[in-house]
Write a protein that holds these residues in place. Structure first.
Motif, PDB file in Angstrom:
ATOM      1  N   PRO A  91       0.832  -1.211   0.000  1.00 28.96           N
ATOM      2  CA  PRO A  91       0.000   0.000   0.000  1.00 28.96           C
ATOM      3  C   PRO A  91       0.863   1.256   0.000  1.00 28.96           C
ATOM      4  N   GLU A  92       0.297   2.342  -0.451  1.00 30.77           N
ATOM      5  CA  GLU A  92       1.019   3.610  -0.495  1.00 30.77           C
ATOM      6  C   GLU A  92       1.552   3.970   0.888  1.00 30.77           C
ATOM      7  N   GLY A  93       2.799   4.375   0.950  1.00 35.64           N
ATOM      8  CA  GLY A  93       3.419   4.758   2.208  1.00 35.64           C
ATOM      9  C   GLY A  93       4.130   3.632   2.924  1.00 35.64           C
ATOM     10  N   THR A  94       3.943   2.400   2.457  1.00 40.44           N
ATOM     11  CA  THR A  94       4.620   1.244   3.038  1.00 40.44           C
ATOM     12  C   THR A  94       5.694   0.764   2.072  1.00 40.44           C
ATOM     13  N   HIS A  95       6.847   0.405   2.599  1.00 40.59           N
ATOM     14  CA  HIS A  95       7.942  -0.073   1.755  1.00 40.59           C
ATOM     15  C   HIS A  95       8.491  -1.390   2.287  1.00 40.59           C
ATOM     16  N   VAL A  96       9.040  -2.167   1.368  1.00 41.83           N
ATOM     17  CA  VAL A  96       9.675  -3.435   1.720  1.00 41.83           C
ATOM     18  C   VAL A  96      11.144  -3.354   1.335  1.00 41.83           C
ATOM     19  N   ALA A  97      12.012  -3.559   2.309  1.00 36.05           N
ATOM     20  CA  ALA A  97      13.449  -3.622   2.049  1.00 36.05           C
ATOM     21  C   ALA A  97      13.863  -5.085   2.069  1.00 36.05           C
ATOM     22  N   SER A  98      14.391  -5.538   0.947  1.00 36.91           N
ATOM     23  CA  SER A  98      14.882  -6.907   0.814  1.00 36.91           C
ATOM     24  C   SER A  98      16.387  -6.861   1.013  1.00 36.91           C
ATOM     25  N   CYS A  99      16.865  -7.374   2.160  1.00 36.86           N
ATOM     26  CA  CYS A  99      18.278  -7.261   2.529  1.00 36.86           C
ATOM     27  C   CYS A  99      18.968  -8.605   2.366  1.00 36.86           C
ATOM     28  N   PHE A 100      19.895  -8.679   1.434  1.00 41.83           N
ATOM     29  CA  PHE A 100      20.694  -9.877   1.182  1.00 41.83           C
ATOM     30  C   PHE A 100      22.010  -9.672   1.907  1.00 41.83           C
ATOM     31  N   ALA A 101      22.215 -10.405   3.005  1.00 41.29           N
ATOM     32  CA  ALA A 101      23.325 -10.100   3.906  1.00 41.29           C
ATOM     33  C   ALA A 101      24.244 -11.299   4.082  1.00 41.29           C
ATOM     34  N   GLN A 102      25.482 -10.998   4.384  1.00 39.73           N
ATOM     35  CA  GLN A 102      26.487 -12.004   4.686  1.00 39.73           C
ATOM     36  C   GLN A 102      27.409 -11.465   5.790  1.00 39.73           C
ATOM     37  N   TYR A 103      27.729 -12.359   6.783  1.00 36.19           N
ATOM     38  CA  TYR A 103      27.720 -13.810   6.546  1.00 36.19           C
ATOM     39  C   TYR A 103      26.997 -14.519   7.684  1.00 36.19           C
ATOM     40  N   ALA A 104      26.353 -15.633   7.335  1.00 35.99           N
ATOM     41  CA  ALA A 104      25.976 -16.611   8.336  1.00 35.99           C
ATOM     42  C   ALA A 104      27.204 -17.469   8.641  1.00 35.99           C
ATOM     43  N   PRO A 105      27.252 -18.057   9.834  1.00 40.17           N
ATOM     44  CA  PRO A 105      28.447 -18.843  10.203  1.00 40.17           C
ATOM     45  C   PRO A 105      28.415 -20.249   9.616  1.00 40.17           C
ATOM     46  N   GLY A 106      28.278 -20.334   8.304  1.00 42.57           N
ATOM     47  CA  GLY A 106      28.228 -21.645   7.671  1.00 42.57           C
ATOM     48  C   GLY A 106      26.878 -22.297   7.887  1.00 42.57           C
ATOM     49  N   SER A 107      26.812 -23.560   7.558  1.00 45.06           N
ATOM     50  CA  SER A 107      25.533 -24.277   7.581  1.00 45.06           C
ATOM     51  C   SER A 107      25.272 -24.850   8.972  1.00 45.06           C
ATOM     52  N   VAL A 108      25.003 -23.977   9.932  1.00 43.22           N
ATOM     53  CA  VAL A 108      24.720 -24.445  11.285  1.00 43.22           C
ATOM     54  C   VAL A 108      23.336 -25.090  11.320  1.00 43.22           C
ATOM     55  N   PRO A 109      23.139 -26.101  12.180  1.00 45.26           N
ATOM     56  CA  PRO A 109      21.832 -26.747  12.264  1.00 45.26           C
ATOM     57  C   PRO A 109      20.770 -25.794  12.807  1.00 45.26           C
ATOM     58  N   MET A 110      19.507 -26.163  12.609  1.00 46.00           N
ATOM     59  CA  MET A 110      18.404 -25.275  12.962  1.00 46.00           C
ATOM     60  C   MET A 110      18.406 -24.907  14.442  1.00 46.00           C
ATOM     61  N   ASP A 111      18.700 -25.858  15.325  1.00 51.92           N
ATOM     62  CA  ASP A 111      18.657 -25.529  16.749  1.00 51.92           C
ATOM     63  C   ASP A 111      19.703 -24.478  17.100  1.00 51.92           C
ATOM     64  N   ALA A 112      20.877 -24.533  16.470  1.00 51.87           N
ATOM     65  CA  ALA A 112      21.898 -23.510  16.707  1.00 51.87           C
ATOM     66  C   ALA A 112      21.486 -22.185  16.067  1.00 51.87           C
ATOM     67  N   TRP A 113      20.920 -22.256  14.864  1.00 47.88           N
ATOM     68  CA  TRP A 113      20.509 -21.037  14.169  1.00 47.88           C
ATOM     69  C   TRP A 113      19.404 -20.309  14.927  1.00 47.88           C
ATOM     70  N   GLU A 114      18.506 -21.038  15.562  1.00 49.11           N
ATOM     71  CA  GLU A 114      17.429 -20.402  16.327  1.00 49.11           C
ATOM     72  C   GLU A 114      17.994 -19.451  17.372  1.00 49.11           C
ATOM     73  N   GLY A 115      19.147 -19.790  17.927  1.00 52.06           N
ATOM     74  CA  GLY A 115      19.776 -18.928  18.914  1.00 52.06           C
ATOM     75  C   GLY A 115      20.521 -17.751  18.317  1.00 52.06           C
ATOM     76  N   MET A 116      20.667 -17.741  16.987  1.00 51.51           N
ATOM     77  CA  MET A 116      21.399 -16.676  16.297  1.00 51.51           C
ATOM     78  C   MET A 116      20.481 -15.748  15.514  1.00 51.51           C
ATOM     79  N   ARG A 117      19.254 -16.185  15.240  1.00 49.51           N
ATOM     80  CA  ARG A 117      18.403 -15.473  14.279  1.00 49.51           C
ATOM     81  C   ARG A 117      18.167 -14.021  14.670  1.00 49.51           C
ATOM     82  N   ASP A 118      17.792 -13.761  15.912  1.00 50.75           N
ATOM     83  CA  ASP A 118      17.495 -12.389  16.304  1.00 50.75           C
ATOM     84  C   ASP A 118      18.723 -11.496  16.190  1.00 50.75           C
ATOM     85  N   ALA A 119      19.883 -12.027  16.588  1.00 51.91           N
ATOM     86  CA  ALA A 119      21.121 -11.234  16.482  1.00 51.91           C
ATOM     87  C   ALA A 119      21.445 -10.941  15.024  1.00 51.91           C
TER      88      ALA A 119
END
Length: 513
Positions: free
Chosen positions: A386-414
């Motif tokens: 809608p008008e006045g709303t914007h979406v920023a698509s951020c392609f960022a690096q780096y993740a610390p490799g292919s960590v398993p989901m349980d480890a990633w859950e502890g990193m996602r917010d950071a």
């Protein structure tokens, strides 16, 4: 019985299915998700607010695919980004990379005059690289690196091979530019999607790979947005497939490839049903295909060892933000839409900055100051929000490799916080403008899109895994073909692996193989 069944309705699988059906073959596509597209989709973040969830930019798509399938008739529409790049700098300066090389030279000269003078040589170099390597993109048996090096050496182009393939992205940029600001912005294209830093040998080829694009868009090699987001690509392919009589079945996960004697004879679905077919084309990555779907004993041990050794390390954190206003950049102030919002926003202020981001990941943590490409597509495509709303698509690096989901859950917010902080360092209003966010790391990309390790290319596109060293469309199991990004030439939204696999199957049928 079907002539062919395709495993996965990502863009390459749909390309292969359409090309085969166009030649009169009976084809079905089995997709595990409830929508087609794989990682090339447009989805809602909030009611009425849409974003290209994973794949985000358009340039590598092959004009041969577009023209042969007539995808413009199915609503696939795109437009060049302008500028191609906006680079804010920590000291309050900035520069643009425009589609017009002359205009870009003027911008670069403001940062460092000798680099403005060097820019035409940079452009000429990539034109020469494209002339050498683009013809290899649709070959089902491309040369190995040793063969390519030998050929270029005989032609007196050994330095081109070094700077385009084996050097680091930083070395290649330094061969043309003096200022760290220019070197970093250009070298950043050599680490995209790759668990490597700008000083890692071989990242020059990642730059080369991304330089292949633009043929479909215009004659400047421009990158583009797809109208309505990247799902427009796969929705057009799905519509084309249906017109050609292809059955596209969603929520139909494949459990295994059926094998009788020494040949693939179809697929077995998760519910136990078997779908007989004369050929199977897998859009899944090589590890998922060869180590997961093919029954034990059907492929040679050395081939399986090669698949197991494939580097599928994930490096990307994709953060999609819903904003109440556009970023207000210190170096280019204002929240009214301007050129600083309409192209790629490149957060790559120095080579050391990029290298430090990679060093964080090597130490097992998300980058505290990530490299980023940010796309505010709503600045040029109001259909997404809608008008006045914007979406920023951020392609960022780096993740610390292919960590398993349980480890990633502890990193996602950071990881999400680090992306917002990095953007806010150049546009301080962003922190207050964020209304909601979606944070996807390698574990999420694997779970949602079936990308082993979360690697967006189905396997790194570094020397050892490119050209003749990458998997081809044919496999040691007759009747089984690889049509996804793990096959030559590699990842990105190109359609090339699907094109190559379809033509390999057609050639084999014609020869009776």
């Amino acid at each position: 019985m079907l002539d062919a069944v395709v495993v996965g309705a990502g863009h390459n699988g749909l390309v292969a299915a359409c090309l085969l059906a166009q030649r009169g073959l009976a084809v079905s596509v089995m997709e595990r998700s409830d929508v087609v597209g794989g990682a090339c989709v447009t989805e809602e973040l909030e009611p009425g607010v849409r974003v290209s969830t994973a794949a985000y930019s358009f340039s590598l798509f092959r004009p041969e695919v577009m023209g042969t399938l007539g995808l413009d008739r199915y609503g696939l529409s795109f437009y060049p980004k302008e500028p191609q790049m906006f680079v804010p700098l920590p000291d309050g300066r900035h520069f643009f990379v425009w589609r017009d090389p002359g205009r870009t030279r003027e911008e670069i000269a403001r940062i460092h005059p000798p680099d403005g003078e060097a820019h035409p040589r940079w452009e000429a170099f990539w034109e020469e690289v494209a002339a050498v390597i683009r013809p290899l993109l649709l070959q089902d048996r491309p040369p190995t690196l040793a063969e390519l090096e030998g050929e270029l050496d005989r032609r007196g182009k050994a330095e081109l091979f070094r700077l385009a393939v084996t050097a680091s992205a930083g070395e290649t940029a330094a061969a043309f530019f003096e200022s760290d600001e220019l070197r970093a912005a250009m070298a950043s294209q050599g680490v995209i999607g790759t668990f490597a830093g700008p000083r890692t040998p071989g990242t020059a080829f990642v730059m080369t790979y991304h330089a292949f694009g633009g043929e479909l868009v215009d004659d400047t090699g421009a990158w583009a947005y797809v109208q309505g987001g990247m799902g427009g690509v796969t929705q057009a392919l799905q519509a084309c497939a249906r017109d050609l009589g292809v059955e596209v079945r969603t929520e139909a996960p494949v459990a295994s490839v059926a094998v009788e004697g020494d040949r693939a004879t179809g697929v077995v679905l998760d519910d136990g049903r078997e779908l007989p077919a004369a050929a199977v084309l897998s859009n899944a990555d090589p590890k998922r295909t060869f180590l997961g779907l093919v029954p034990e004993g059907a492929l040679p041990e050395d081939f399986l060892e090669r698949a197991a050794a494939l580097d599928t390390t994930g490096s990307v954190v994709k953060v999609n933000l819903v904003l109440d206003e556009p970023p207000d950049f210190t170096s280019r102030p204002g929240t009214e839409i301007g050129p600083q919002h309409t192209g790629t926003i490149e957060i790559a202020p120095s080579i050391d900055y990029l290298e430090a981001a990679f060093a964080d990941a090597q130490r097992g943590r998300v980058s505290t100051a990530p490299y980023m490409e940010v796309y505010l597509q709503t600045a040029t495509d109001p259909s997404l929000a809608p008008e006045g709303t914007h979406v920023a698509s951020c392609f960022a690096q780096y993740a610390p490799g292919s960590v398993p989901m349980d480890a990633w859950e502890g990193m996602r917010d950071a990881a999400g916080d680090a992306v917002i902080d990095a953007l806010a360092a150049f546009a301080p209003n962003v922190k207050g403008a964020v209304r909601s966010r979606q944070v996807l790391g390698p574990a999420d990309l694997e779970a949602r899109f079936g990308l082993t390790g979360g690697n967006i290319f189905h396997g790194e596109i570094l020397p050892g895994q490119i050209l003749g060293e990458r998997f081809g469309p044919r496999t040691p199991l007759p009747g089984l073909y690889l049509c996804g990004s793990g096959a030559h030439p590699g990842g990105g939204v190109s359609g090339a692996p699907g094109w190559i696999a379809a033509h390999a199957l057609l050639a084999d049928r014609a020869s009776g193989a």
